[in-house]
Design a protein around this motif. Structure first.
Motif, short mmCIF file in Angstrom:
data_model
loop_
_atom_site.label_atom_id
_atom_site.label_comp_id
_atom_site.label_asym_id
_atom_site.label_seq_id
_atom_site.Cartn_x
_atom_site.Cartn_y
_atom_site.Cartn_z
N PRO A 10 5.73 -12.57 10.77
CA PRO A 10 5.37 -11.17 11.02
C PRO A 10 4.49 -10.57 9.92
CG PRO A 10 7.73 -11.54 11.31
CD PRO A 10 7.18 -12.77 10.67
N LYS A 11 4.65 -11.08 8.69
CA LYS A 11 3.89 -10.49 7.58
C LYS A 11 3.48 -11.59 6.60
CE LYS A 11 2.23 -6.83 5.58
NZ LYS A 11 1.13 -6.06 6.22
N VAL A 12 2.35 -12.23 6.92
CA VAL A 12 1.81 -13.23 6.00
C VAL A 12 0.37 -12.92 5.62
CG1 VAL A 12 3.36 -15.06 6.78
CG2 VAL A 12 1.15 -14.75 7.92
N ASN A 13 -0.23 -11.93 6.28
CA ASN A 13 -1.58 -11.47 5.90
C ASN A 13 -1.46 -10.22 5.03
OD1 ASN A 13 -3.07 -12.26 9.15
ND2 ASN A 13 -2.56 -13.57 7.43
N ASP A 14 -2.45 -10.05 4.15
CA ASP A 14 -2.52 -8.86 3.29
C ASP A 14 -1.30 -8.71 2.39
OD1 ASP A 14 -5.01 -8.13 4.43
OD2 ASP A 14 -3.95 -7.21 6.13
N VAL A 15 -0.72 -9.84 2.00
CA VAL A 15 0.38 -9.82 1.01
C VAL A 15 0.05 -10.74 -0.16
CG1 VAL A 15 2.20 -9.17 2.62
CG2 VAL A 15 1.63 -11.59 2.31
N ALA A 35 -7.89 -21.62 1.81
CA ALA A 35 -6.90 -20.98 2.70
C ALA A 35 -7.56 -19.75 3.34
CB ALA A 35 -5.66 -20.58 1.93
N HIS A 36 -7.13 -19.47 4.57
CA HIS A 36 -7.75 -18.37 5.32
C HIS A 36 -6.69 -17.64 6.15
CE1 HIS A 36 -11.60 -20.26 4.31
NE2 HIS A 36 -11.02 -21.41 4.66
N ASN A 37 -6.83 -16.33 6.23
CA ASN A 37 -5.96 -15.53 7.10
C ASN A 37 -6.41 -15.72 8.54
OD1 ASN A 37 -4.34 -14.45 5.09
ND2 ASN A 37 -5.67 -12.67 4.77
N MET A 38 -5.45 -15.87 9.43
CA MET A 38 -5.75 -16.10 10.84
C MET A 38 -4.81 -15.27 11.71
SD MET A 38 -8.14 -18.46 10.58
CE MET A 38 -8.26 -19.18 12.22
N ARG A 39 -5.13 -15.22 12.99
CA ARG A 39 -4.25 -14.65 13.99
C ARG A 39 -3.89 -15.74 14.98
NH1 ARG A 39 -2.04 -9.50 13.13
NH2 ARG A 39 -3.52 -8.32 11.88
N SER A 40 -2.62 -15.83 15.32
CA SER A 40 -2.19 -16.85 16.28
C SER A 40 -1.37 -16.20 17.38
CB SER A 40 -1.36 -17.93 15.57
OG SER A 40 -0.09 -17.40 15.21
N SER A 41 -0.95 -17.01 18.33
CA SER A 41 -0.13 -16.49 19.42
C SER A 41 1.21 -15.99 18.91
CB SER A 41 0.09 -17.59 20.47
OG SER A 41 0.71 -18.72 19.88
N GLY A 43 1.47 -14.38 16.09
CA GLY A 43 1.21 -13.23 15.23
C GLY A 43 0.31 -13.60 14.08
N GLN A 44 0.66 -13.19 12.90
CA GLN A 44 -0.16 -13.47 11.72
C GLN A 44 0.04 -14.91 11.26
OE1 GLN A 44 0.67 -10.59 8.65
NE2 GLN A 44 0.09 -8.84 9.93
N SER A 72 6.27 -10.75 1.78
CA SER A 72 5.90 -11.58 2.93
C SER A 72 7.12 -11.83 3.82
CB SER A 72 5.32 -12.92 2.46
OG SER A 72 6.32 -13.68 1.78
N GLU A 73 6.84 -12.06 5.10
CA GLU A 73 7.88 -12.42 6.07
C GLU A 73 7.39 -13.65 6.83
OE1 GLU A 73 9.00 -9.14 8.54
OE2 GLU A 73 8.86 -7.69 6.89
N VAL A 74 8.02 -14.79 6.56
CA VAL A 74 7.57 -16.07 7.10
C VAL A 74 8.54 -16.55 8.17
CG1 VAL A 74 7.01 -18.47 6.55
CG2 VAL A 74 6.49 -16.65 4.90
N SER A 75 7.96 -16.99 9.30
CA SER A 75 8.78 -17.54 10.38
C SER A 75 8.77 -19.07 10.38
CB SER A 75 8.28 -17.04 11.74
OG SER A 75 8.34 -15.63 11.81
#
Length: 214
Positions: A10-15, A35-41, A43-44, A72-75
């Motif tokens: 839910p929260k891995v970008n902009d952290v 490493a690159h910020n992405m969007r996936s199905s 979420g972040q 950060s919030e990692v799934s």
């Protein structure tokens, strides 16, 4: 050994996740990393690529499985083999610096505008001080309001007195005439008064003679 790492949540970008991974890669002496910020199905996502010694890559993977950036919030974290090219870590660091500079430019422009506004307000300080210095005089003027009101309330009486000035002047103008009349009366009275006084004296003497009085 080349590896692709996919981090979702839910929260891995902009952290600061990319810089967090960059620091771990550098501490493990991995020479190729990006490493690159992405969007996936889901979420972040953060997509990272690493190329280096097998032991270094394993240490890198073990560390990112157990450590997280603050806030950060990692799934999920997935490791896959990768066959493509990976950017040199120094070049990637420059790339990150460029991204951060691009983000900083609007902030710096806002800061510049704020500084201009602060300077404009600072330029007003002498005027503000001048106005502040005038407060005692303003208070003195305010304290004088009751007296001003009292003077204002007296205006009708002053007007009445002013309206009486022509009558006072007329009375004053009559004074010489009155004085003249009084003087004339005095002049008329004095001769008759003297004659009457002499007659009274003669009558008194005659009465005394009749009575044998000296």
């Amino acid at each position: 050994m080349k590896l692709k790492i996919t981090i979702t949540g839910p929260k891995v970008n902009d952290v600061g996740y990319r810089y967090f991974l960059l620091g771990i890669a550098m501490s493990n002496r991995i020479r190729m990393f990006e490493a690159h910020n992405m969007r996936s199905s889901e979420g972040q996502a953060v997509l990272a690529f690493a190329d280096g010694d097998e032991e270094a890559i394993k240490a890198f993977c073990a560390q990112i499985e157990t450590e997280r950036p603050a806030r950060s919030e990692v799934s999920n974290i997935v490791f896959d083999d990768f066959q493509g090219e990976v950017m040199r870590i120094g070049e990637y660091a420059q790339f990150c610096a460029t991204i951060q500079l691009n983000k900083a430019i609007p902030v710096l422009l806002d800061m510049r505008d704020d500084l201009r506004a602060v300077r404009k307000n600072t330029d007003l300080i002498p005027q503000i001080k001048e106005n502040t210095d005038a407060i005692p005089q303003i208070k003195a003027n305010t304290d004088a309001i009751p007296q001003i009101k009292a003077n204002t309330d007296a205006i009708p009486q002053i007007k009445a007195n002013t309206d009486a000035i022509p009558q006072i002047k007329a009375n004053t103008d009559a004074i010489p005439h009155v004085l003249g009349e009084i003087k004339g009366l005095r002049d008329d009275i004095q001769p008759g008064y003297a004659n009457n006084f002499r007659q009274v004296q003669a009558d008194v003497r005659a009465i005394k003679e009749r009575l044998g009085m000296q």
